[in-house]
Motif scaffolding. Structure first.
Motif, PDB file in Angstrom:
ATOM      1  N   GLY A  24      29.239   3.775 -22.162  1.00 42.50           N
ATOM      2  CA  GLY A  24      29.556   3.231 -20.845  1.00 42.50           C
ATOM      3  C   GLY A  24      30.969   2.715 -20.790  1.00 42.50           C
ATOM      4  N   GLU A  25      31.117   1.429 -20.456  1.00 41.41           N
ATOM      5  CA  GLU A  25      32.445   0.828 -20.313  1.00 41.41           C
ATOM      6  C   GLU A  25      33.066   0.439 -21.649  1.00 41.41           C
ATOM      7  OE1 GLU A  25      30.115  -1.459 -18.236  1.00 41.41           O
ATOM      8  OE2 GLU A  25      30.703  -0.860 -16.222  1.00 41.41           O
ATOM      9  N   ASP A  91      23.446  -3.606 -19.548  1.00 36.68           N
ATOM     10  CA  ASP A  91      22.908  -4.280 -20.726  1.00 36.68           C
ATOM     11  C   ASP A  91      22.689  -3.332 -21.903  1.00 36.68           C
ATOM     12  OD1 ASP A  91      22.853  -6.432 -19.002  1.00 36.68           O
ATOM     13  OD2 ASP A  91      20.664  -6.492 -18.831  1.00 36.68           O
ATOM     14  N   TRP A  92      22.723  -2.033 -21.651  1.00 42.80           N
ATOM     15  CA  TRP A  92      22.510  -1.061 -22.720  1.00 42.80           C
ATOM     16  C   TRP A  92      23.800  -0.651 -23.423  1.00 42.80           C
ATOM     17  CZ3 TRP A  92      18.369   2.749 -20.379  1.00 42.80           C
ATOM     18  CH2 TRP A  92      17.153   2.062 -20.256  1.00 42.80           C
ATOM     19  N   SER A  93      24.928  -1.183 -22.997  1.00 42.00           N
ATOM     20  CA  SER A  93      26.204  -0.842 -23.635  1.00 42.00           C
ATOM     21  C   SER A  93      26.152  -1.152 -25.123  1.00 42.00           C
ATOM     22  CB  SER A  93      27.354  -1.626 -22.994  1.00 42.00           C
ATOM     23  OG  SER A  93      27.511  -1.260 -21.650  1.00 42.00           O
ATOM     24  N   GLY A  94      26.491  -0.166 -25.940  1.00 38.61           N
ATOM     25  CA  GLY A  94      26.538  -0.328 -27.381  1.00 38.61           C
ATOM     26  C   GLY A  94      25.219  -0.129 -28.102  1.00 38.61           C
ATOM     27  N   THR A  99      16.625   4.008 -29.207  1.00 38.00           N
ATOM     28  CA  THR A  99      15.841   2.766 -29.189  1.00 38.00           C
ATOM     29  C   THR A  99      15.508   2.343 -27.763  1.00 38.00           C
ATOM     30  OG1 THR A  99      17.766   1.290 -29.125  1.00 38.00           O
ATOM     31  CG2 THR A  99      16.953   1.966 -31.315  1.00 38.00           C
ATOM     32  N   LEU A 100      16.013   3.066 -26.784  1.00 38.16           N
ATOM     33  CA  LEU A 100      15.846   2.712 -25.371  1.00 38.16           C
ATOM     34  C   LEU A 100      14.688   3.495 -24.759  1.00 38.16           C
ATOM     35  CD1 LEU A 100      19.633   2.801 -24.443  1.00 38.16           C
ATOM     36  CD2 LEU A 100      18.236   0.791 -24.972  1.00 38.16           C
ATOM     37  N   ALA A 116      19.134   1.875 -16.503  1.00 32.95           N
ATOM     38  CA  ALA A 116      19.820   0.907 -17.374  1.00 32.95           C
ATOM     39  C   ALA A 116      19.965  -0.428 -16.646  1.00 32.95           C
ATOM     40  CB  ALA A 116      21.188   1.437 -17.782  1.00 32.95           C
ATOM     41  N   PRO A 117      19.445  -1.518 -17.200  1.00 37.04           N
ATOM     42  CA  PRO A 117      19.550  -2.824 -16.542  1.00 37.04           C
ATOM     43  C   PRO A 117      21.009  -3.215 -16.318  1.00 37.04           C
ATOM     44  CG  PRO A 117      18.031  -2.925 -18.414  1.00 37.04           C
ATOM     45  CD  PRO A 117      18.709  -1.597 -18.484  1.00 37.04           C
TER      46      PRO A 117
END
Length: 186
Positions: A24-25, A91-94, A99-100, A116-117
């Motif tokens: 992501g970012e 919140d899923w960055s990194g 695991t998601l 993605a939250p």
């Protein structure tokens, strides 16, 4: 709408791509393979007539690094545009992708971006890609990311342009888009 001729590149493989992390970012540097992929994209573009083309990149480090390798000998100036950044995954960055939660969908990996939250969501990416294309004044070479590049290609050449592609597709390749059609250069 009639859009200018474009060449679209996805950044080369990163350390986090290799590990299966959602970027992501956030950012991680290109791997040795990613650097070779960027050099290969530069070799492909060196065979194209790019006279009059603008050169634009996402401002994220992995895209800027790819642009420097792929376009360094071709472009006098490479500008960045924030609208070419990758989809935000909140919140899923990194986190490791495996695991998601994997949604029950036709394309569960793309669906992950939608759930993605605190993520950006696909509609927001499409809106900024449309805005970018509306302001584009002439032919350009774009260095961007997996989801953003896929979205641009879908807008420019329709859903057939993304059929059979994976979320990880496109590293080391160049997509040529002209007059509503797409050609994969490899």
């Amino acid at each position: 709408m009639n859009y200018p001729e474009l060449y679209i590149l996805r950044h080369g493989q990163t350390e986090w791509n290799l590990e299966g992390r959602m970027q992501g970012e956030l950012n991680s540097p290109l791997t040795a393979q990613g650097q070779l992929e960027a050099a290969h994209q530069g070799a492909i573009l060196a065979q194209c007539d790019l006279q009059g083309f603008a050169f634009l990149s996402s401002p994220q480090g992995r895209a800027v690094q790819t642009a420097g390798i792929a376009l360094g000998n071709l472009a006098e100036t490479i500008r960045t545009d924030d609208r070419l950044r990758e989809i935000g995954v909140g919140d899923w960055s990194g986190l490791l992708r495996d695991t998601l939660p994997l949604p029950d969908a036709e394309d569960p990996y793309m669906a992950q971006y939608e759930v993605a939250p605190n993520g950006e969501g696909l509609a927001a990416v499409k809106a900024r890609c449309y805005a970018f294309l509306q302001e584009l004044k002439g032919p350009a070479v774009l260095v961007t990311h997996g989801v953003t590049g896929r979205t641009l290609r879908e807008i420019l050449a329709g859903t057939d342009a993304i059929q059979g592609t994976t979320i990880h597709g496109g590293q080391g390749y160049v997509y040529h888009l002209k007059n509503g059609s797409q050609k994969l250069l490899s």
